[in-house]
Design an enzyme around this catalytic site. Structure first.
Site, PDB file in Angstrom:
ATOM      1  N   GLY A 180       2.816   2.065  10.705  1.00 48.75           N
ATOM      2  CA  GLY A 180       3.789   3.152  10.554  1.00 48.75           C
ATOM      3  C   GLY A 180       4.528   3.497  11.840  1.00 48.75           C
TER       4      GLY A 180
ATOM      5  CG  ASN B  57      -1.713   1.246   1.392  1.00 46.06           C
ATOM      6  OD1 ASN B  57      -1.742   2.077   0.485  1.00 46.06           O
ATOM      7  ND2 ASN B  57      -2.365   1.395   2.534  1.00 46.06           N
ATOM      8  CD1 TRP B  58       3.732   1.127  -2.697  1.00 43.39           C
ATOM      9  CD2 TRP B  58       4.326   2.642  -4.253  1.00 43.39           C
ATOM     10  NE1 TRP B  58       4.830   0.637  -3.358  1.00 43.39           N
ATOM     11  CE2 TRP B  58       5.215   1.543  -4.322  1.00 43.39           C
ATOM     12  CE3 TRP B  58       4.503   3.698  -5.138  1.00 43.39           C
ATOM     13  CZ2 TRP B  58       6.276   1.495  -5.231  1.00 43.39           C
ATOM     14  CZ3 TRP B  58       5.552   3.643  -6.057  1.00 43.39           C
ATOM     15  CH2 TRP B  58       6.433   2.555  -6.093  1.00 43.39           C
ATOM     16  CE  LYS B  59      -0.103   3.095   4.783  1.00 43.14           C
ATOM     17  NZ  LYS B  59       0.050   3.109   6.221  1.00 43.14           N
TER      18      LYS B  59
ATOM     19  N   GLY C 134       2.983  -1.326   4.169  1.00 44.47           N
ATOM     20  CA  GLY C 134       3.081   0.090   3.854  1.00 44.47           C
ATOM     21  C   GLY C 134       4.503   0.475   3.479  1.00 44.47           C
ATOM     22  N   GLY C 135       5.192   1.088   4.424  1.00 43.29           N
ATOM     23  CA  GLY C 135       6.514   1.668   4.164  1.00 43.29           C
ATOM     24  C   GLY C 135       7.484   0.731   3.462  1.00 43.29           C
TER      25      GLY C 135
ATOM     26  CG  HIS D 134      -5.737   1.934   5.266  1.00 46.81           C
ATOM     27  ND1 HIS D 134      -5.299   2.834   6.211  1.00 46.81           N
ATOM     28  CD2 HIS D 134      -4.733   1.048   5.090  1.00 46.81           C
ATOM     29  CE1 HIS D 134      -4.068   2.495   6.581  1.00 46.81           C
ATOM     30  NE2 HIS D 134      -3.699   1.413   5.908  1.00 46.81           N
TER      31      HIS D 134
ATOM     32  CD  GLU E  44      -2.690   5.385   6.928  1.00 46.29           C
ATOM     33  OE1 GLU E  44      -2.670   5.526   5.694  1.00 46.29           O
ATOM     34  OE2 GLU E  44      -1.775   4.833   7.570  1.00 46.29           O
TER      35      GLU E  44
ATOM     36  CD  GLU F 230      -3.343  -2.460   7.221  1.00 42.18           C
ATOM     37  OE1 GLU F 230      -2.271  -2.760   6.692  1.00 42.18           O
ATOM     38  OE2 GLU F 230      -3.898  -1.371   7.058  1.00 42.18           O
TER      39      GLU F 230
ATOM     40  CB  SER G 115       5.433  -2.130  11.780  1.00 39.81           C
ATOM     41  OG  SER G 115       5.058  -0.792  12.096  1.00 39.81           O
TER      42      SER G 115
HETATM   43  P1  13P Z   1       3.241   0.227   7.524  1.00 40.20           P
HETATM   44  O1  13P Z   1       3.685  -1.108   6.931  1.00 40.20           O
HETATM   45  O2  13P Z   1       4.007   1.388   7.001  1.00 40.20           O
HETATM   46  O3  13P Z   1       3.160   0.128   9.014  1.00 40.20           O
HETATM   47  O4  13P Z   1       1.735   0.466   6.989  1.00 40.20           O
HETATM   48  C1  13P Z   1       0.825  -0.553   7.120  1.00 40.20           C
HETATM   49  C2  13P Z   1      -0.399  -0.199   6.375  1.00 40.20           C
HETATM   50  O5  13P Z   1      -1.144   0.691   6.770  1.00 40.20           O
HETATM   51  C3  13P Z   1      -0.683  -0.923   5.134  1.00 40.20           C
HETATM   52  O6  13P Z   1      -1.966  -0.653   4.669  1.00 40.20           O
END
Ligand code: 13P
Length: 245
Positions: free
Chosen positions: A167, A8-10, A227-228, A91, A93, A161, A206
């Site tokens: 994050g 997920n590149w956000k 994510g990251g 998600h 967020e 999640e 993470s």
């Molecule tokens: P991180 O892997 O950066 O913690 O993000 C997880 C995430 O929200 C994937 O959708």
């Protein structure tokens, strides 16, 4: 069950990232037993899909309605036309920042499925909810209110999640993930009967190359939402490799 690893590149990436996406697509071909996807910013879907190979290109959100006066939103058909084969819905967020409810998330999931998209439906508790001992009941309620009742397990995956793990570098312990994924499977059995065993349950929060092997070897962990660590092939490909073990 084939494992599913989705990045997920956000709100990250630009046209300059197409080389990185290519590198991920190329490397993914070395792991034919793993389904690999990237949920990209909408602006990158079409250019990435044009040379994705087996890589599943996806979106991070979809609107529930097919068209209309919804400034800034994209319909499932628009995403399909751009080349998306998958979308994330719910998600945390978006639930937090755009005020999306479980009912909104369910409507988005239904719209995605109706258009033929694979859907990754996200659930997860806050730190306060976990500390109060409510993690499993919060997630069960999210599932009950947001899972489309007739969802095909081949087209919909659940991503657990925990919000406190996103994050933050604080990954959930294997024991906590195992317990929650077992609870999700049990709730799915209540909601969908014998289909429950076939839904893929992803862990997200993470995930890194270091913790992926342990997480992905855990019962009822059928993949990861990353994510990251999905932003570069160097960090993401070892997670795909861990899913192939
Ligand atoms: P991180 O892997 O950066 O913690 O993000 C997880 C995430 O929200 C994937 O959708």
């Amino acid at each position: 069950m084939r494992k599913l690893i989705v990045g997920n590149w956000k709100m990250n990436g630009s046209l300059a990232s197409l080389a990185e996406i290519d590198a991920i697509a190329q490397a993914g071909q070395d792991y034919p037993k793993v389904d690999v996807g990237l949920a990209l910013p909408a602006t990158l879907i079409a250019p990435a899909a044009a040379h994705a190979g087996g890589l599943i290109i996806g979106a991070q959100d979809v609107h529930a309605r097919p068209s209309g006066a919804f400034t800034g939103s994209l319909s499932a058909a628009m995403l399909c036309e751009a080349g998306a084969r998958l979308t994330i819905v719910g998600h945390s967020e978006r639930r937090a920042m755009q005020g999306e409810t479980d009912a909104d998330v369910q409507a988005k999931a239904m719209a995605g499925l109706a258009a033929g998209l694979h859907v990754i439906l996200c659930v997860g508790e806050t730190l306060a909810e976990r500390e109060a001992g409510h993690a499993e009941s919060v997630v069960a309620s999210q599932l009950e209110l947001s899972l489309p009742g007739d969802a095909d397990p081949a087209k919909l995956a659940i991503a657990y999640e925990p919000i406190w793990a996103i994050g933050t570098g604080k990954v959930a312990s294997v024991a906590d993930v195992a317990a929650m994924h077992a609870a999700i499977r049990a709730k799915l059995a209540e909601l969908t009967g014998p289909r429950a065993a076939q839904f893929r349950l992803l862990y997200g929060g993470s995930v890194t190359a270091d913790n992926a092997p342990g997480l992905l070897a855990t019962a009822d962990v059928d993949g990861a939402l990353v994510g990251g660590a999905s932003l570069t092939a160097a960090n993401f490909v070892p997670i795909i490799a861990a899913a192939a073990l």
